[in-house]
Enzyme design. Structure first.
Site, PDB file in Angstrom:
ATOM      1  N   ASP A  71      11.158 -38.566   4.424  1.00 47.24           N
ATOM      2  CA  ASP A  71       9.871 -38.328   3.794  1.00 47.24           C
ATOM      3  C   ASP A  71       9.262 -37.128   4.491  1.00 47.24           C
ATOM      4  OD1 ASP A  71       8.398 -39.440   1.610  1.00 47.24           O
ATOM      5  OD2 ASP A  71       6.795 -39.944   3.012  1.00 47.24           O
ATOM      6  N   ARG A 180      13.093 -29.788   8.034  1.00 46.75           N
ATOM      7  CA  ARG A 180      14.203 -30.636   7.555  1.00 46.75           C
ATOM      8  C   ARG A 180      15.466 -30.360   8.376  1.00 46.75           C
ATOM      9  NH1 ARG A 180      13.167 -29.692   2.841  1.00 46.75           N
ATOM     10  NH2 ARG A 180      12.032 -31.633   2.592  1.00 46.75           N
TER      11      ARG A 180
HETATM   12  P1  ITT Z   1      12.242 -38.354  -2.584  1.00 50.76           P
HETATM   13  O1  ITT Z   1      11.117 -39.289  -2.218  1.00 50.76           O
HETATM   14  O2  ITT Z   1      13.047 -38.833  -3.752  1.00 50.76           O
HETATM   15  O3  ITT Z   1      13.081 -37.968  -1.399  1.00 50.76           O
HETATM   16  P2  ITT Z   1      10.062 -36.485  -3.073  1.00 50.76           P
HETATM   17  O4  ITT Z   1       9.993 -35.117  -3.692  1.00 50.76           O
HETATM   18  O5  ITT Z   1       9.155 -37.543  -3.616  1.00 50.76           O
HETATM   19  O6  ITT Z   1      11.598 -36.948  -3.086  1.00 50.76           O
HETATM   20  P3  ITT Z   1       8.663 -36.458  -0.545  1.00 50.76           P
HETATM   21  O7  ITT Z   1       7.733 -37.540  -0.912  1.00 50.76           O
HETATM   22  O8  ITT Z   1       9.248 -36.443   0.838  1.00 50.76           O
HETATM   23  O9  ITT Z   1       9.881 -36.365  -1.535  1.00 50.76           O
HETATM   24  O10 ITT Z   1       8.079 -35.005  -0.773  1.00 50.76           O
HETATM   25  C1  ITT Z   1       6.819 -34.649  -0.667  1.00 50.76           C
HETATM   26  C2  ITT Z   1       6.560 -33.340  -1.370  1.00 50.76           C
HETATM   27  O11 ITT Z   1       6.360 -32.370  -0.327  1.00 50.76           O
HETATM   28  C3  ITT Z   1       7.676 -32.746  -2.220  1.00 50.76           C
HETATM   29  O12 ITT Z   1       7.650 -33.234  -3.525  1.00 50.76           O
HETATM   30  C4  ITT Z   1       7.323 -31.269  -2.170  1.00 50.76           C
HETATM   31  O13 ITT Z   1       6.278 -30.985  -3.050  1.00 50.76           O
HETATM   32  C5  ITT Z   1       6.824 -31.141  -0.744  1.00 50.76           C
HETATM   33  N1  ITT Z   1       7.891 -30.709   0.159  1.00 50.76           N
HETATM   34  C6  ITT Z   1       8.741 -31.493   0.874  1.00 50.76           C
HETATM   35  N2  ITT Z   1       9.591 -30.728   1.585  1.00 50.76           N
HETATM   36  C7  ITT Z   1       9.270 -29.449   1.307  1.00 50.76           C
HETATM   37  C8  ITT Z   1       9.786 -28.210   1.714  1.00 50.76           C
HETATM   38  O14 ITT Z   1      10.823 -28.109   2.543  1.00 50.76           O
HETATM   39  N3  ITT Z   1       9.225 -27.108   1.233  1.00 50.76           N
HETATM   40  C9  ITT Z   1       8.179 -27.170   0.397  1.00 50.76           C
HETATM   41  N4  ITT Z   1       7.627 -28.297  -0.056  1.00 50.76           N
HETATM   42  C10 ITT Z   1       8.174 -29.435   0.396  1.00 50.76           C
END
Ligand code: ITT
Length: 195
Positions: A71, A180
């Site tokens: 997450d 990440r």
């Molecule tokens: P999963 O839960 O299925 O893994 P998700 O997109 O819902 O996918 P998250 O809740 O972890 O995953 O993601 C939070 C949001 O933060 C994601 O949808 C992006 O908008 C943003 N985000 C996450 N990692 C990012 C990155 O490396 N660069 C830019 N935005 C990112």
């Protein structure tokens, strides 16, 4: 050396690509799509660690396999850590990247302090036991968006040590700074120690 296989409990294809590019051949990563699992994993909690744990637990219960999830949140100092755990749905349940960016820039409009960090928490379930790993990338939010690569908030985030947004970088360049990548590097080291 035996190659470990792990299911990656995510529906975010961008995360899958980034993590596969980091692990290379060292771990056999299987996405939910590749495992034939079509499920909307809930993220009901108010911390990254609890949501990561929820996602890996759901997939572990379903498959009985070793798996992990992550997450990630964008934590902005001037906004008291928001959007944080709400990053995906900041502007609403549509989970629209552009709407989220627009709201973030609006909420930061006129603010001098643009400091922010991306934080990734990985939950690994390895032979019935759970382990956590964290990666942080410090940086700042731009005034306007730049670049077309990546996903999410990448067009408005410049990591410390660069003048480019993540969206102006190739995946390999982003990996030099990324939250990440840092979390995954710990996961790889951990798996090496327990082989
Ligand atoms: P999963 O839960 O299925 O893994 P998700 O997109 O819902 O996918 P998250 O809740 O972890 O995953 O993601 C939070 C949001 O933060 C994601 O949808 C992006 O908008 C943003 N985000 C996450 N990692 C990012 C990155 O490396 N660069 C830019 N935005 C990112």
């Amino acid at each position: 050396m035996q190659i470990q296989t792990l299911i990656f409990a995510t529906n975010n294809i961008h995360k899958v690509k980034e993590i596969k590019s980091v692990v290379g051949d060292s771990i056999n990563i299987i996405s939910l799509a590749e495992a034939g699992i079509d499920i909307d994993i809930p993220e009901p909690h108010d911390t990254l660690i609890a949501n990561a744990s929820e996602k890996s637990s759901v997939i572990h219960q379903l498959t009985g396999q070793n798996c992990f999830s992550e997450d990630t949140g964008l934590e902005v100092a001037e906004l008291n850590g928001e959007p944080g755990v709400k990053s995906a749905r900041y502007a609403g349940d549509g989970r629209n990247f552009q709407d989220n960016i627009d709201l973030l820039l609006k909420n930061l409009s006129g603010k001098f302090n643009r400091s922010a960090q991306f934080r990734t928490v990985i939950s690994l379930i390895w032979h019935q036991k759970e382990y956590f790993f964290e990666g942080i990338c410090n940086g700042k939010i731009t005034e306007t968006q730049n670049g077309l690569e990546g996903f999410g908030y990448d067009p408005v985030f410049i990591p410390e040590g660069s003048t480019k947004t993540f969206a102006e970088m190739s995946m390999d360049e982003k990996n030099c700074f990324s939250h990440r990548k840092k979390a995954v590097a710990q996961l790889i080291s951990f798996l090496k120690t327990i082989e």
